[in-house]
Design a protein around this motif. Structure first.
Motif, mmCIF file in Angstrom:
data_model
loop_
_atom_site.group_PDB
_atom_site.id
_atom_site.type_symbol
_atom_site.label_atom_id
_atom_site.label_comp_id
_atom_site.label_asym_id
_atom_site.label_seq_id
_atom_site.Cartn_x
_atom_site.Cartn_y
_atom_site.Cartn_z
ATOM 1 N N GLU A 200 0.822 -1.207 0.000
ATOM 2 C CA GLU A 200 0.000 0.000 0.000
ATOM 3 C C GLU A 200 0.857 1.257 0.000
ATOM 4 O OE1 GLU A 200 -3.321 0.486 -0.175
ATOM 5 O OE2 GLU A 200 -3.529 -1.659 -0.610
ATOM 6 N N MET A 201 1.997 1.194 0.661
ATOM 7 C CA MET A 201 2.880 2.356 0.706
ATOM 8 C C MET A 201 3.477 2.658 -0.667
ATOM 9 S SD MET A 201 3.686 4.392 3.184
ATOM 10 C CE MET A 201 4.825 5.713 3.573
ATOM 11 N N MET A 202 3.708 1.618 -1.449
ATOM 12 C CA MET A 202 4.300 1.829 -2.765
ATOM 13 C C MET A 202 3.307 2.386 -3.774
ATOM 14 S SD MET A 202 7.444 1.189 -2.461
ATOM 15 C CE MET A 202 7.831 1.307 -4.205
ATOM 16 N N ARG A 203 2.031 2.468 -3.427
ATOM 17 C CA ARG A 203 1.040 3.037 -4.346
ATOM 18 C C ARG A 203 1.269 4.523 -4.584
ATOM 19 N NH1 ARG A 203 -4.836 1.721 -2.316
ATOM 20 N NH2 ARG A 203 -5.262 2.981 -4.187
ATOM 21 N N VAL A 204 1.907 5.198 -3.631
ATOM 22 C CA VAL A 204 2.132 6.638 -3.773
ATOM 23 C C VAL A 204 3.601 6.936 -4.049
ATOM 24 C CG1 VAL A 204 0.184 7.290 -2.321
ATOM 25 C CG2 VAL A 204 2.396 6.833 -1.270
ATOM 26 N N ALA A 205 4.377 5.924 -4.359
ATOM 27 C CA ALA A 205 5.789 6.156 -4.646
ATOM 28 C C ALA A 205 5.944 6.862 -5.987
ATOM 29 C CB ALA A 205 6.543 4.823 -4.665
ATOM 30 N N GLY A 206 6.740 7.929 -6.013
ATOM 31 C CA GLY A 206 6.998 8.686 -7.234
ATOM 32 C C GLY A 206 5.899 9.661 -7.597
ATOM 33 N N ARG A 207 4.951 9.953 -6.701
ATOM 34 C CA ARG A 207 3.887 10.910 -7.031
ATOM 35 C C ARG A 207 3.398 11.585 -5.743
ATOM 36 N NH1 ARG A 207 -1.498 9.187 -6.486
ATOM 37 N NH2 ARG A 207 -1.777 7.072 -5.639
ATOM 38 N N ASP A 208 2.439 12.482 -5.920
ATOM 39 C CA ASP A 208 1.846 13.194 -4.793
ATOM 40 C C ASP A 208 0.762 12.308 -4.157
ATOM 41 O OD1 ASP A 208 0.850 14.940 -2.941
ATOM 42 O OD2 ASP A 208 0.450 16.579 -4.339
ATOM 43 N N GLY A 209 0.968 11.880 -2.922
ATOM 44 C CA GLY A 209 0.029 10.980 -2.254
ATOM 45 C C GLY A 209 -0.853 11.658 -1.224
ATOM 46 N N THR A 210 -1.030 12.980 -1.337
ATOM 47 C CA THR A 210 -1.818 13.706 -0.329
ATOM 48 C C THR A 210 -3.273 13.263 -0.336
ATOM 49 O OG1 THR A 210 -0.355 15.615 -0.594
ATOM 50 C CG2 THR A 210 -2.491 15.993 0.470
ATOM 51 N N ARG A 211 -3.896 13.125 -1.500
ATOM 52 C CA ARG A 211 -5.315 12.787 -1.570
ATOM 53 C C ARG A 211 -5.565 11.388 -1.006
ATOM 54 N NH1 ARG A 211 -8.944 10.320 -5.018
ATOM 55 N NH2 ARG A 211 -11.041 11.271 -5.063
ATOM 56 N N LEU A 212 -4.747 10.414 -1.380
ATOM 57 C CA LEU A 212 -4.921 9.061 -0.866
ATOM 58 C C LEU A 212 -4.668 9.005 0.642
ATOM 59 C CD1 LEU A 212 -5.520 6.091 -1.431
ATOM 60 C CD2 LEU A 212 -3.087 5.784 -1.971
ATOM 61 N N PHE A 213 -3.701 9.761 1.081
ATOM 62 C CA PHE A 213 -3.403 9.793 2.514
ATOM 63 C C PHE A 213 -4.580 10.358 3.310
ATOM 64 C CE2 PHE A 213 -1.917 12.009 6.282
ATOM 65 C CZ PHE A 213 -1.154 11.047 6.913
ATOM 66 N N MET A 214 -5.202 11.437 2.845
ATOM 67 C CA MET A 214 -6.322 12.054 3.563
ATOM 68 C C MET A 214 -7.563 11.180 3.523
ATOM 69 S SD MET A 214 -4.926 14.699 4.776
ATOM 70 C CE MET A 214 -6.358 15.562 5.416
ATOM 71 N N LEU A 215 -7.763 10.417 2.440
ATOM 72 C CA LEU A 215 -8.906 9.524 2.366
ATOM 73 C C LEU A 215 -8.720 8.295 3.264
ATOM 74 C CD1 LEU A 215 -9.703 9.578 -1.469
ATOM 75 C CD2 LEU A 215 -10.999 10.665 0.363
ATOM 76 N N THR A 216 -7.489 7.881 3.494
ATOM 77 C CA THR A 216 -7.240 6.659 4.253
ATOM 78 C C THR A 216 -7.125 6.918 5.747
ATOM 79 O OG1 THR A 216 -6.046 5.826 2.327
ATOM 80 C CG2 THR A 216 -5.768 4.620 4.392
ATOM 81 N N HIS A 217 -6.279 7.840 6.137
ATOM 82 C CA HIS A 217 -6.076 8.139 7.572
ATOM 83 C C HIS A 217 -5.660 9.598 7.719
ATOM 84 C CE1 HIS A 217 -2.224 7.184 5.927
ATOM 85 N NE2 HIS A 217 -2.378 5.875 6.045
ATOM 86 N N ALA A 218 -6.662 10.467 7.662
ATOM 87 C CA ALA A 218 -6.387 11.901 7.776
ATOM 88 C C ALA A 218 -5.961 12.306 9.176
ATOM 89 C CB ALA A 218 -7.634 12.702 7.361
ATOM 90 N N TRP A 219 -6.226 11.460 10.188
ATOM 91 C CA TRP A 219 -5.898 11.818 11.565
ATOM 92 C C TRP A 219 -4.427 11.571 11.916
ATOM 93 C CZ3 TRP A 219 -8.883 7.768 9.907
ATOM 94 C CH2 TRP A 219 -8.365 6.491 10.088
ATOM 95 N N VAL A 220 -3.667 10.924 11.012
ATOM 96 C CA VAL A 220 -2.268 10.617 11.285
ATOM 97 C C VAL A 220 -1.426 11.865 11.045
ATOM 98 C CG1 VAL A 220 -0.303 9.180 10.642
ATOM 99 C CG2 VAL A 220 -2.604 8.204 10.697
ATOM 100 N N ASN A 221 -0.517 12.157 11.955
ATOM 101 C CA ASN A 221 0.381 13.307 11.826
ATOM 102 C C ASN A 221 1.598 12.869 11.015
ATOM 103 O OD1 ASN A 221 1.949 15.576 12.099
ATOM 104 N ND2 ASN A 221 1.735 15.729 14.316
ATOM 105 N N VAL A 222 1.522 13.101 9.703
ATOM 106 C CA VAL A 222 2.600 12.652 8.828
ATOM 107 C C VAL A 222 3.867 13.456 9.066
ATOM 108 C CG1 VAL A 222 1.896 14.173 6.945
ATOM 109 C CG2 VAL A 222 3.164 12.081 6.430
ATOM 110 N N ASP A 223 3.748 14.708 9.483
ATOM 111 C CA ASP A 223 4.941 15.523 9.728
ATOM 112 C C ASP A 223 5.756 14.971 10.891
ATOM 113 O OD1 ASP A 223 4.242 17.233 7.687
ATOM 114 O OD2 ASP A 223 3.066 18.544 8.989
ATOM 115 N N PHE A 224 5.097 14.439 11.892
ATOM 116 C CA PHE A 224 5.816 13.843 13.022
ATOM 117 C C PHE A 224 6.297 12.428 12.696
ATOM 118 C CE2 PHE A 224 5.654 11.146 16.829
ATOM 119 C CZ PHE A 224 6.631 11.765 17.603
ATOM 120 N N MET A 225 5.509 11.700 11.909
ATOM 121 C CA MET A 225 5.843 10.314 11.599
ATOM 122 C C MET A 225 7.084 10.228 10.699
ATOM 123 S SD MET A 225 4.800 7.201 12.249
ATOM 124 C CE MET A 225 3.107 7.509 12.747
ATOM 125 N N LEU A 226 7.192 11.130 9.746
ATOM 126 C CA LEU A 226 8.273 11.063 8.753
ATOM 127 C C LEU A 226 9.163 12.302 8.800
ATOM 128 C CD1 LEU A 226 6.188 9.735 5.701
ATOM 129 C CD2 LEU A 226 7.544 8.393 7.312
#
Length: 237
Positions: A200-226
């Motif tokens: 699932e992580m490789m689905r957004v490799a090489g592109r902008d994954g913001t839309r998929l990320f917000m549809l899947t788990h918008a509550w996750v703090n990606v700035d802190f995670m990565l």
């Protein structure tokens, strides 16, 4: 000096019987202290002198409690008399008469508020992560000081300005970049720690994954995670 004191008669020197005044004075001098000691050591009377038990034992009668009798009149049985419907007021509008037969025997069911599931939307499936790939292990790896940005973004060179053409080049398992909310991250190290699986992580490799990320788990703090995986910022071009 003894020769100056005359000798007293023998009847005065002898003790002799005590006078009543002497006995009374001795009793007055000794009685209060003895009475005090006797009062301190004496047990209390039971029942108490003014208690109800002692008054009953002495044969005294208690004050009778007054009673009140209230007479209630029983209502008389009255027959209900129906005088007919009330007389309408002058000028009042009369409603049209409806027939009971005009009402349908059964009413239709209310419309359903449930919708059928969309087959195009896939349910999220739990993925069994490999040993050592838990969120706690990822936190330990971040705090270990290891360079998670990759060779293209060394810590001493600051952040890069990544265009879409440059982002598309990093779409492999060992070199996977993705953009989230305008920031570009190197996900090569984090892919095996992803709770949804590396696929699932490789689905957004090489592109902008913001839309998929917000549809899947918008509550996750990606700035802190990565935060340690950040390569640069996405710029147009």
């Amino acid at each position: 000096m003894a020769f100056l004191i005359p000798s007293l008669p023998s009847w005065l020197a002898s003790p002799g019987p005590s006078s009543p005044n002497t006995v009374l004075s001795e009793k007055m001098s000794t009685t209060p202290q003895d009475d005090v000691n006797a009062d301190e050591d004496a047990p209390p009377q039971f029942p108490l002198p003014d208690s109800a038990q002692r008054s009953r034992a002495s044969g005294t009668t208690e004050t009778p409690v007054p009673t009140f009798e209230i007479e209630v009149d029983e209502p008389e049985d009255e027959e209900d008399e129906y005088d007919g419907p009330p007389t309408p007021r002058a000028g009042a509008k009369s409603l049209p008469a409806t027939s009971v037969a005009a009402v349908p025997a059964s009413l239709p069911l209310p419309p359903s508020t449930t919708t059928k599931p969309n087959p195009a939307i896939k349910k999220r499936q739990k993925v069994a992560l490999a040993p050592g790939c838990s969120p706690l292990d990822w936190a330990k790896l971040k705090s270990s000081g290891k360079d998670l940005r990759g060779p293209c973004a060394a810590p001493g060179f600051g952040y890069l300005r990544v265009t879409m053409d440059e982002l598309k080049k990093h779409n492999t398992k060992g070199d996977a970049w993705s953009a989230f909310n305008g920031k570009v991250y190197n996900m090569s190290e984090y892919a095996r720690f992803h709770p949804g699986g590396e696929k699932e992580m490789m689905r957004v490799a090489g592109r902008d994954g913001t839309r998929l990320f917000m549809l899947t788990h918008a509550w996750v703090n990606v700035d802190f995670m990565l935060d340690n995986c950040m390569v640069g910022f996405l710029v147009p071009g």
